[in-house]
Design a protein around this motif. Structure first.
Motif, mmCIF file in Angstrom:
data_model
loop_
_atom_site.group_PDB
_atom_site.id
_atom_site.type_symbol
_atom_site.label_atom_id
_atom_site.label_comp_id
_atom_site.label_asym_id
_atom_site.label_seq_id
_atom_site.Cartn_x
_atom_site.Cartn_y
_atom_site.Cartn_z
ATOM 1 N N GLN A 8 0.842 -1.199 0.000
ATOM 2 C CA GLN A 8 0.000 0.000 0.000
ATOM 3 C C GLN A 8 0.882 1.256 0.000
ATOM 4 O O GLN A 8 1.935 1.308 0.631
ATOM 5 N N GLY A 9 0.397 2.265 -0.723
ATOM 6 C CA GLY A 9 1.229 3.414 -1.060
ATOM 7 C C GLY A 9 1.626 4.330 0.077
ATOM 8 O O GLY A 9 2.652 4.998 0.016
ATOM 9 N N ASP A 10 0.818 4.358 1.131
ATOM 10 C CA ASP A 10 1.098 5.330 2.191
ATOM 11 C C ASP A 10 2.338 4.955 3.013
ATOM 12 O O ASP A 10 2.934 5.814 3.642
ATOM 13 N N ASN A 62 -6.044 4.099 0.954
ATOM 14 C CA ASN A 62 -5.409 2.974 1.638
ATOM 15 C C ASN A 62 -6.359 2.458 2.702
ATOM 16 O O ASN A 62 -7.321 3.141 3.081
ATOM 17 N N LEU A 63 -6.067 1.268 3.201
ATOM 18 C CA LEU A 63 -6.999 0.587 4.090
ATOM 19 C C LEU A 63 -6.218 -0.215 5.138
ATOM 20 O O LEU A 63 -5.242 -0.882 4.788
ATOM 21 N N PRO A 442 -2.342 -4.157 5.449
ATOM 22 C CA PRO A 442 -1.899 -5.387 4.789
ATOM 23 C C PRO A 442 -1.488 -5.141 3.342
ATOM 24 O O PRO A 442 -1.847 -4.123 2.757
ATOM 25 N N SER A 443 -0.762 -6.105 2.792
ATOM 26 C CA SER A 443 -0.476 -6.060 1.357
ATOM 27 C C SER A 443 -1.781 -6.234 0.593
ATOM 28 O O SER A 443 -2.790 -6.690 1.147
ATOM 29 N N LEU A 444 -1.771 -5.890 -0.688
ATOM 30 C CA LEU A 444 -3.001 -6.031 -1.481
ATOM 31 C C LEU A 444 -3.432 -7.488 -1.594
ATOM 32 O O LEU A 444 -4.622 -7.795 -1.547
#
Ligand code: N7H
Length: 453
Positions: A8-10, A62-63, A442-444
């Motif tokens: 995730q990008g953040d 993001n999540l 988490p990863s995607l």
């Protein structure tokens, strides 16, 4: 190298937009949430997407999940981080919060299951992105709380509410950062990403946890008029400086940087805007100076300064290689009003609130954010072994309400360059914890399996 499409990008570079909204949610229905999550997953902004500024999306998302969220979803694997597992409410005392009376209700207990981070350069875009996600969530989850952050206006963009430029010093990451800047510490990715090289318990993590990161969120209210009043009331008396310059110098020594971002270690008496702007110089210092003994020398930068407390550079010899975070916070709340500035000289705490929506990423909260706050920031004796203890961090140091330790009152030394052993007593807190939560980003691939499975 790292799988940048899966991270995730953040985490490693931040979403870096002017607006960011933190949408804290509770899951209502496990099965429908999981099926909706599968549709939301492709909307998550990856590191790869953010890297290329030309094709970077207009809005980003993001999540992340709390332990109670993962548990609710039946994800039973232990991520091997006890601080994350227990949640931040259980950690309030360790973090020095004076109880949880100031905490936002939503953060009391473990009712927040997750957070959606939405970012964009305009509110319109941000709200459109949020609406899209909410539509996909339907009734499977609902809002518990949300906090809207925004870059400050005009020339204050990038500055936090006290006025200091933020986001200058971040770690560089082995195999990811192209060319570390002078003064950047180069670290293995496992300090921030689970299961990667440098994660001290790499092999004990569940396989799916790889390339995820723990997100420590804190809502930190800032009392700006009070901070300003304090630095002007306690202005230093360095000859040759005006009263205003002496007030600014006190503030700069509390942070370790001038409002421009120039480090006091390199610009000890006057701000240096050219230095501040030069990314090859503005982080290139160690607190070590030729001919001076670093064990006692705080002429340029106090041991108690916020940036020396949170990253003591050459004070550690050998260099500290254990306690690191990547910061990705954003200011929230309105500018100081005319009324607060001129009449009350204190924050209008009833009507409005401003501060920092603090975000820190790490692979181990107990050696990242929690360690820094607890063992360094809130520890009056850190850095260790000084004749006069430095005191707690004069900006964010917290003292459990002053009831428990030598931290009470906040006696800070080193701030006065004419007499570094002089203690300045700070009676008021300028930063007040409104609580927060610990999350796992988490990863995607992990979002699809096991989380949405
Ligand atoms: Fe801090 N501030 O304006 O006072 N911070 N911080 N922080 N902070 C930094 O160097 C601030 C907080 C760190 O590598 C700068 O990029 C405020 C917490 C670390 O040299 C400024 C709040 C924690 C660094 C501020 C706040 C940290 C850092 C200089 C809360 C961890 C990098 C900009 C309201 C427990 C140190 C820069 C390094 C820098 C401020 C919170 C940690 C201006 C206002 C809770 C590791």
């Amino acid at each position: 190298g790292l799988n940048l499409d899966n991270i995730q990008g953040d985490i490693l570079i931040g979403m870096k937009k002017r607006k960011e909204l933190f949408y804290f949610f509770q899951i209502n229905n496990k099965a429908s949430f999981k099926s909706n999550l599968k549709k939301i997953q492709p909307l998550i902004t990856t590191t790869k997407q953010l890297l290329n500024t030309k094709s970077a999306p207009g809005s980003a998302m993001n999540l992340a999940f709390s332990q109670s969220g993962l548990t609710f979803l039946g994800v039973a694997d232990d991520l091997k981080d006890d601080v994350f597992r227990a949640g931040q409410f259980a950690d309030a005392n360790n973090l020095g919060d004076p109880g949880t009376g100031n905490w936002i209700d939503a953060f009391k207990g473990t009712k927040v299951h997750g957070v959606i981070l939405v970012a964009a350069d305009t509110n319109l875009r941000l709200l459109a992105q949020l609406a899209k996600v909410k539509l996909l969530l339907g009734k499977s989850a609902s809002e518990v709380y949300s906090l809207q952050g925004a870059a400050r206006p005009g020339d204050q963009e990038g500055h936090e509410h006290f006025g200091y430029l933020d986001g200058i010093s971040q770690p560089a990451i082995n195999g990811f950062t192209d060319k570390p800047l002078p003064g950047q510490q180069l670290l293995d990715p496992g300090f921030f990403l689970l299961g990667e090289q440098g994660d001290s318990i790499q092999t004990q993590r569940p396989a799916w946890a790889k390339d995820g990161s723990f997100l420590a969120f804190r809502q930190l209210r800032q009392l700006v008029p009070e901070f300003n009043q304090f630095v002007s009331d306690n202005a230093l008396k360095v000859p040759g400086l005006s009263a205003q310059e002496n007030a600014d110098l006190l503030g700069a020594r509390m942070i370790g940087r001038w409002k421009s971002g120039a480090p006091v270690d390199l610009a000890p008496l006057r701000d240096d805007p050219a230095l501040a702007k030069d990314s090859n110089r503005n982080n290139d210092f160690t607190f070590q100076h030729p001919g001076a003994d670093i064990a006692t020398n705080q002429t340029n930068c106090p041991f108690s300064a916020h940036i020396r407390k949170t990253r003591p550079r050459a004070d550690f010899n050998p260099l500290n290689t254990a306690n690191h975070i990547i910061r990705a916070g954003i200011p929230y709340g309105p500018e100081v009003t005319a009324l607060e500035k001129t009449q009350k000289k204190s924050s209008d705490t009833k009507l409005l609130e401003r501060g920092l929506a603090f975000v820190a990423y790490q692979s181990n909260i107990g050696s990242g954010f929690q360690f820094m706050q607890r063992n360094w920031v809130d520890n009056a004796n850190f850095f260790f072994g000084k004749q006069v203890p430095p005191g707690v961090d004069p900006v964010i140091g917290s003292t459990n309400g002053g009831t428990t330790s030598i931290n009470n009152p906040r006696n800070v030394s080193g701030l006065d360059p004419l007499d570094p052993s002089r203690i300045i007593t700070i009676k008021k807190d300028f930063v007040i914890s409104r609580g927060g939560e610990y999350f796992f980003t988490p990863s995607l691939s992990a979002i699809l399996d096991p989380i949405a499975k």
